[in-house]
Design a protein around this motif. Structure first.
Motif, PDB file in Angstrom:
ATOM      1  N   ARG A  71     -26.371   7.240  -1.971  1.00 33.64           N
ATOM      2  CA  ARG A  71     -24.757   7.207  -1.696  1.00 33.64           C
ATOM      3  C   ARG A  71     -24.656   7.267   0.063  1.00 33.64           C
ATOM      4  N   LYS A  72     -25.120   8.144   0.601  1.00 35.88           N
ATOM      5  CA  LYS A  72     -24.797   8.583   2.145  1.00 35.88           C
ATOM      6  C   LYS A  72     -25.466   7.446   2.943  1.00 35.88           C
ATOM      7  N   GLU A  73     -26.785   6.816   2.334  1.00 35.24           N
ATOM      8  CA  GLU A  73     -27.161   5.921   3.163  1.00 35.24           C
ATOM      9  C   GLU A  73     -26.387   4.541   3.222  1.00 35.24           C
ATOM     10  N   LEU A  74     -25.652   4.301   2.045  1.00 39.33           N
ATOM     11  CA  LEU A  74     -24.772   3.196   2.022  1.00 39.33           C
ATOM     12  C   LEU A  74     -23.191   3.567   2.547  1.00 39.33           C
ATOM     13  N   GLY A  75     -23.369   4.804   3.213  1.00 41.62           N
ATOM     14  CA  GLY A  75     -22.071   5.199   3.768  1.00 41.62           C
ATOM     15  C   GLY A  75     -20.828   5.167   2.861  1.00 41.62           C
ATOM     16  N   ILE A  76     -20.990   5.527   1.881  1.00 42.02           N
ATOM     17  CA  ILE A  76     -19.894   5.730   0.685  1.00 42.02           C
ATOM     18  C   ILE A  76     -19.572   7.456   0.277  1.00 42.02           C
ATOM     19  N   SER A  77     -18.408   7.400   0.333  1.00 44.32           N
ATOM     20  CA  SER A  77     -17.791   8.635  -0.020  1.00 44.32           C
ATOM     21  C   SER A  77     -17.765   8.985  -1.584  1.00 44.32           C
ATOM     22  N   GLN A  78     -17.740  10.180  -1.779  1.00 46.86           N
ATOM     23  CA  GLN A  78     -17.633  10.262  -3.328  1.00 46.86           C
ATOM     24  C   GLN A  78     -16.414  10.014  -3.850  1.00 46.86           C
ATOM     25  N   THR A  79     -15.464   9.931  -3.076  1.00 45.71           N
ATOM     26  CA  THR A  79     -13.977   9.284  -3.400  1.00 45.71           C
ATOM     27  C   THR A  79     -14.383   7.995  -3.704  1.00 45.71           C
TER      28      THR A  79
END
Lengths: 74, 74
Positions: free
Chosen positions: B19-27
């Motif tokens: 998820r972080k790799e893709l630069g996506i927040s939990q939200t």
DNA sequence: TCATATTTCTCCCTATGGGGAGATTCTATC
DNA sequence: GATAGAATCTCCCCATAGGGAGAAATATGA
């Protein structure tokens, strides 16, 4: 043999086939992986309404001896 | 990249990294895969007490774009 | 420092996975 | 047909994953 699964249905089918291949009954599997026959029957049958907790999947995985892989593109 | 995972811990770690790799927040992830931030936070954090339903894993899988494989020996 | 975004948390709620016990149905094998 | 094992089902129960709403704690950046 390595297969990707895209739904619970598929995964459960693979698990059931594997169990039968090994000649293990639901009752035996239950004992071997510390689950109840009830629980196993519930996810193996009841088409369409199958749901599993990951912890349950891991218990079965260990007993039936298969690996779970995750493949990240790039 | 293909990796086997032997515990929920491991799997969740891989998911979080992805998820972080893709630069996506939990939200964002929550919106994208029809879950709540609450739910995502609950399994990503709270070390040791992580538990997941398979259906949840599948939702995330689709959004983060990874494959799940099962490998049967023999 | 201040502001903003992100993550984690608390409370409370609902839905449901899985257990126990027992009945019923399927499937073999004799 | 009869007997036995396997699989599925019904009830009822408990534990908990995940949601909503909002507060608190952690980044991150200007």
């Amino acid at each position: 043999m390595k297969k990707s699964f895209n739904s619970i249905e598929e995964l459960v089918t693979l698990i059931t086939e594997r169990r039968k291949e090994l000649g293990i009954s639901q009752t035996e599997l239950a004992k071997l992986c510390d689950l109840s026959v009830n629980g196993i029957s519930k996810f193996e049958s009841n088409a369409g309404d199958r749901e599993l907790k990951l912890s349950t999947l891991f218990k079965i995985r260990q007993t039936l001896g298969f690996k779970l892989l995750i493949e990240l593109e790039e």
